[in-house]
Design a protein around this motif. Structure first.
Motif, short mmCIF file in Angstrom:
data_model
loop_
_atom_site.label_atom_id
_atom_site.label_comp_id
_atom_site.label_asym_id
_atom_site.label_seq_id
_atom_site.Cartn_x
_atom_site.Cartn_y
_atom_site.Cartn_z
N SER A 190 41.22 26.62 39.58
CA SER A 190 40.16 27.08 38.69
C SER A 190 39.70 28.47 39.11
O SER A 190 39.94 28.91 40.24
CB SER A 190 38.97 26.12 38.75
OG SER A 190 38.37 26.18 40.04
N LEU A 191 39.02 29.16 38.21
CA LEU A 191 38.48 30.48 38.56
C LEU A 191 37.54 30.40 39.75
O LEU A 191 37.52 31.28 40.61
CB LEU A 191 37.75 31.09 37.36
CG LEU A 191 38.55 31.99 36.44
CD1 LEU A 191 37.68 32.46 35.29
CD2 LEU A 191 39.15 33.17 37.18
N TYR A 222 44.73 38.43 34.81
CA TYR A 222 43.97 37.25 35.23
C TYR A 222 43.28 37.52 36.57
O TYR A 222 42.20 36.98 36.84
CB TYR A 222 44.89 36.04 35.34
CG TYR A 222 44.14 34.74 35.61
CD1 TYR A 222 43.43 34.11 34.59
CD2 TYR A 222 44.13 34.17 36.87
CE1 TYR A 222 42.73 32.94 34.82
CE2 TYR A 222 43.45 33.00 37.12
CZ TYR A 222 42.74 32.38 36.10
OH TYR A 222 42.05 31.22 36.34
N HIS A 224 39.80 38.55 36.12
CA HIS A 224 38.85 37.46 35.95
C HIS A 224 38.46 36.86 37.30
O HIS A 224 37.30 36.52 37.52
CB HIS A 224 39.45 36.38 35.05
CG HIS A 224 39.71 36.83 33.65
ND1 HIS A 224 38.77 37.49 32.89
CD2 HIS A 224 40.82 36.72 32.87
CE1 HIS A 224 39.27 37.76 31.69
NE2 HIS A 224 40.51 37.31 31.66
N ALA A 245 34.68 36.83 38.58
CA ALA A 245 34.03 35.58 39.02
C ALA A 245 33.51 35.72 40.45
O ALA A 245 32.42 35.25 40.79
CB ALA A 245 35.00 34.41 38.91
N LEU A 296 39.00 35.48 27.94
CA LEU A 296 39.21 34.07 28.27
C LEU A 296 38.87 33.22 27.04
O LEU A 296 38.05 33.64 26.22
CB LEU A 296 38.33 33.66 29.45
CG LEU A 296 38.74 34.18 30.83
CD1 LEU A 296 37.64 33.87 31.85
CD2 LEU A 296 40.07 33.58 31.27
N PRO A 297 39.44 32.01 26.92
CA PRO A 297 40.41 31.40 27.82
C PRO A 297 41.80 31.98 27.64
O PRO A 297 42.12 32.54 26.59
CB PRO A 297 40.37 29.92 27.42
CG PRO A 297 40.01 29.95 25.97
CD PRO A 297 39.06 31.10 25.80
N GLU A 324 44.24 23.57 34.85
CA GLU A 324 43.01 24.18 35.33
C GLU A 324 42.76 25.54 34.70
O GLU A 324 41.62 25.89 34.37
CB GLU A 324 43.02 24.26 36.85
CG GLU A 324 42.99 22.89 37.53
CD GLU A 324 42.72 22.98 39.01
OE1 GLU A 324 41.67 23.54 39.39
OE2 GLU A 324 43.56 22.51 39.79
N VAL A 325 43.82 26.34 34.54
CA VAL A 325 43.64 27.66 33.93
C VAL A 325 43.23 27.53 32.47
O VAL A 325 42.38 28.27 31.97
CB VAL A 325 44.91 28.52 34.09
CG1 VAL A 325 44.80 29.80 33.27
CG2 VAL A 325 45.14 28.86 35.56
N ASP A 342 39.53 27.14 31.98
CA ASP A 342 38.61 28.25 32.27
C ASP A 342 37.79 28.58 31.03
O ASP A 342 38.32 28.68 29.93
CB ASP A 342 39.39 29.50 32.69
CG ASP A 342 39.98 29.40 34.08
OD1 ASP A 342 39.47 28.62 34.90
OD2 ASP A 342 40.97 30.12 34.34
N GLN A 343 36.50 28.77 31.23
CA GLN A 343 35.61 29.11 30.12
C GLN A 343 35.26 30.60 30.15
O GLN A 343 35.19 31.21 31.23
CB GLN A 343 34.33 28.29 30.21
CG GLN A 343 34.54 26.81 30.02
CD GLN A 343 35.15 26.49 28.65
OE1 GLN A 343 34.62 26.89 27.62
NE2 GLN A 343 36.27 25.78 28.65
#
Length: 261
Positions: free
Chosen positions: A68-69, A95, A98, A102, A122-123, A187-188, A191-192
């Motif tokens: 995840s992020l 990516y 991102h 984050a 994203l996503p 999981e990617v 991502d929100q």
């Protein structure tokens, strides 16, 4: 395992650790090596340059979960704590941008500055992930039939590399195949998008470097409108401009760093 319970990620260091640190984050299917020849050698006279392989990429481990992020941001902070003594400037591509964003949101005390290079909204599109995990892996295996927006711009260079560097390309394919066995895709895809409030809360100086033709300029302008201290530089090229127009991207990055971002 690292001392704080995270995995030990492979990293490359160049330059004097006493100098200000610039920490590079690659994108999906990338590696620490992306930054070395075209960028690190240009910067190491004035900066301590660090580039690392994200989990599941390059020479770093590929655990079954943790893509995840939020976990990537924690990985980045672990690398910073291991290799830098204070706040750093982080440069993230695609990516990796991102991941860097984050991180800056979660660890403001660690962020001297943030540079985001051509990160799309994203996503992440499911087709782009599948192109990377399945299509790109097939191309690396010598099958050039797969096609897709993610694959097409790099086919010609891969064709040459496969012929000239079979062992290295084989290793890259093995890493992608290993990544397919993890929860990476799931999981990617979960991502929100960052909220407007999260962008507004970024406290460090921020610079955006975006390509002229990848189609992400609207997203770049949206970020710039929300982040308090943020510049936008547009460089000619498609999304792969970090490779195909590395000189211009490097010039833009050097100017940004010299100006304190």
């Amino acid at each position: 395992m690292s001392e704080d319970g995270g995995i030990e990620l492979n990293a490359i260091e160049m330059g004097d650790p006493a100098l200000p640190t610039v920490l590079f984050v690659h994108g999906m299917a990338g590696s620490a090596g992306l930054w070395v020849l075209a960028y690190a050698f240009r910067l190491m006279k004035h900066y301590h340059v660090v580039s690392y392989d994200q989990r599941g990429h390059g020479l770093s481990p590929a655990p079954p979960h943790g893509y995840s992020l939020g976990e990537h941001a924690r990985d980045l902070e672990r690398v910073r704590r291991r290799l830098a003594s204070g706040p750093v400037t982080v440069v993230g591509y695609s990516y990796g941008g991102h991941v860097a964003t984050a991180w800056a949101m979660r660890y403001p005390e660690s962020a001297a500055a943030l540079v985001v290079v051509d990160s799309p909204p994203l996503p992440v599109a499911a087709q782009d992930i599948d192109d990377m995990l399945d299509g790109l892996s097939a191309v690396l295996g010598g099958d050039f039939a797969p096609s897709g927006r993610f694959i097409d711009p790099i086919k010609d260079s891969l064709r040459h590399d496969i012929q000239g560097r079979r062992r290295q390309i084989g290793n890259a394919k093995s890493r992608l195949d290993a990544l397919r066995q993890t929860s990476f895709r799931h999981e990617v895809l979960a991502d929100q998008p960052f909220s407007d409030a999260a962008f507004e809360a970024i406290a460090c100086k921020t610079a955006l470097i975006y390509s002229s033709r990848a189609g992400y300029l609207g997203y770049a302008e949206h970020q710039q409108s929300l982040i308090k201290d943020c510049s936008l530089t547009i460089v000619e090229g498609e999304h792969d401009f970090v490779i195909k127009n590395a000189g211009a991207v490097g010039d833009a990055l050097q100017t940004i760093l010299a100006g304190g971002v």
